[in-house]
Design a protein around this motif. Structure first.
Motif, PDB file in Angstrom:
ATOM      1  N   LEU A 148       0.846  -1.201   0.000  1.00 53.11           N
ATOM      2  CA  LEU A 148       0.000   0.000   0.000  1.00 53.11           C
ATOM      3  C   LEU A 148       0.874   1.241   0.000  1.00 53.11           C
ATOM      4  CD1 LEU A 148      -2.560  -0.861   2.865  1.00 53.11           C
ATOM      5  CD2 LEU A 148      -2.959  -1.107   0.416  1.00 53.11           C
ATOM      6  N   TYR A 173      -2.012  -1.301  -3.835  1.00 51.94           N
ATOM      7  CA  TYR A 173      -2.925  -0.168  -3.973  1.00 51.94           C
ATOM      8  C   TYR A 173      -2.259   1.139  -3.583  1.00 51.94           C
ATOM      9  CZ  TYR A 173      -6.732  -3.555  -4.294  1.00 51.94           C
ATOM     10  OH  TYR A 173      -7.547  -4.588  -4.693  1.00 51.94           O
ATOM     11  N   ILE A 175      -3.698   4.613  -2.033  1.00 48.35           N
ATOM     12  CA  ILE A 175      -4.923   5.145  -1.419  1.00 48.35           C
ATOM     13  C   ILE A 175      -4.671   6.549  -0.890  1.00 48.35           C
ATOM     14  CG2 ILE A 175      -6.763   4.761   0.265  1.00 48.35           C
ATOM     15  CD1 ILE A 175      -6.038   1.795   0.243  1.00 48.35           C
ATOM     16  N   GLY A 198      -2.609   1.926 -13.222  1.00 51.48           N
ATOM     17  CA  GLY A 198      -3.656   1.680 -12.240  1.00 51.48           C
ATOM     18  C   GLY A 198      -5.065   1.895 -12.746  1.00 51.48           C
ATOM     19  N   LYS A 201     -10.627   1.479  -8.125  1.00 52.09           N
ATOM     20  CA  LYS A 201     -11.451   0.333  -7.756  1.00 52.09           C
ATOM     21  C   LYS A 201     -12.721   0.779  -7.028  1.00 52.09           C
ATOM     22  CE  LYS A 201     -11.380  -4.173  -5.538  1.00 52.09           C
ATOM     23  NZ  LYS A 201     -10.706  -5.051  -4.556  1.00 52.09           N
ATOM     24  N   LYS A 219      -9.499   4.187  -3.586  1.00 52.32           N
ATOM     25  CA  LYS A 219      -8.742   2.932  -3.644  1.00 52.32           C
ATOM     26  C   LYS A 219      -8.355   2.662  -5.095  1.00 52.32           C
ATOM     27  CE  LYS A 219      -8.677  -1.643  -1.523  1.00 52.32           C
ATOM     28  NZ  LYS A 219      -9.444  -2.647  -0.772  1.00 52.32           N
ATOM     29  N   ALA A 221      -6.172   0.540  -7.666  1.00 57.59           N
ATOM     30  CA  ALA A 221      -5.460  -0.734  -7.818  1.00 57.59           C
ATOM     31  C   ALA A 221      -4.283  -0.573  -8.772  1.00 57.59           C
ATOM     32  CB  ALA A 221      -6.425  -1.791  -8.353  1.00 57.59           C
ATOM     33  N   LYS A 222      -3.154  -1.186  -8.421  1.00 58.94           N
ATOM     34  CA  LYS A 222      -1.971  -1.194  -9.302  1.00 58.94           C
ATOM     35  C   LYS A 222      -2.049  -2.479 -10.132  1.00 58.94           C
ATOM     36  CE  LYS A 222       2.288   0.245 -10.491  1.00 58.94           C
ATOM     37  NZ  LYS A 222       3.305   0.644  -9.505  1.00 58.94           N
ATOM     38  N   ASN A 223      -2.471  -2.333 -11.386  1.00 60.92           N
ATOM     39  CA  ASN A 223      -2.700  -3.492 -12.252  1.00 60.92           C
ATOM     40  C   ASN A 223      -1.462  -3.899 -13.036  1.00 60.92           C
ATOM     41  OD1 ASN A 223      -5.473  -3.294 -11.531  1.00 60.92           O
ATOM     42  ND2 ASN A 223      -5.740  -1.688 -13.060  1.00 60.92           N
TER      43      ASN A 223
END
Length: 243
Positions: A148, A173, A175, A198, A201, A219, A221-223
């Protein structure tokens, strides 16, 4: 420690379903005392009244549990970018001792304060590092190493994402803590977030206990891995935010 401090902190944290042991309450009180003491010598925060520190710094920091419900049971590795006086990183560490926290700030005198807090509170698995996000985000010791990345820093979401997304590992993630209405800012940042690997989400919006202050936890997301192009050199992310 004053009974009023303990009563107020416990009451507000009960709204987040967070219960603290006596030693954790004492750590929060010592942190509050150090914050007020050092704030006389350097500008750490405009908020120094006990009740306001509890609500706007401690409880606000711990509201991360709304976006990461399992945080109290994990040993996540977390970096707090632009931590300032230690928010949200130090409150998270006190409340959830298993977390492994890195506090990052570009001002060395703040790092001195943070190290004093870490020492006086007897915290472990936490470090304070001096540097700029544009530099440390390219350092292999920190780039894509964290479950995170969190930040309460004041910057538009496109800029903040470029500073912070490089630290989150794929599957992790970013945030950010944001104030007020963020729909427009979020819309403007979506392509930048995509460029950085990212996607948004969810957004958790709530009022801080006992206030009409609207807060949002975004939030992200790191894809995919962040392109080596980012972060750009110092100054550019704020001067020319990604579109």
């Amino acid at each position: 420690m004053t009974g009023a401090f303990e009563e107020s902190l416990r009451k507000e944290l009960s709204l987040l379903s967070i219960e603290l042991k006596e030693n954790q309450i004492n750590q929060f009180y010592d942190y509050f005392q150090l914050l007020v003491e050092w704030n006389k010598l350097m500008n750490l925060t405009a908020i120094t009244e006990m009740d306001e520190v509890i609500t706007k710094h401690f409880v606000d920091s711990l509201s991360l549990i709304k976006a990461v419900e399992e945080i109290g049971t994990k040993d996540y590795r977390i970096i707090d970018v632009g931590t300032g006086a230690g928010f949200p990183g130090i409150p998270l560490k006190i409340a959830f001792p298993e977390l492994r926290i890195t506090l990052m700030d570009s001002l060395n005198k703040r790092i001195n304060f943070l190290n004093e807090v870490i020492s006086r509170l007897g915290l472990d698995k936490i470090e304070a590092i001096h540097g700029r996000a544009e530099d440390l985000g390219r350092d292999s010791l920190h780039r894509e190493q964290y479950d995170l990345c969190v930040s309460r820093a004041v910057a538009n979401l496109s800029t903040l994402s470029e500073y912070c997304m490089p630290f989150a590992k794929v599957g992790g993630y970013f945030i950010p803590y944001k104030s007020g209405k963020i729909e427009e800012e979020l819309g403007a940042a979506k392509h930048a977030i995509f460029l950085l690997g990212g996607s948004v989400k969810e957004v958790k919006t709530f009022l801080l206990p006992g206030t009409d202050a609207e807060r949002s936890l975004v939030k992200i997301a790191k894809n995919n891995g962040t392109s080596k192009k980012y972060p750009r050199k110092a100054g550019l992310p704020s001067k020319e935010p990604l579109k």
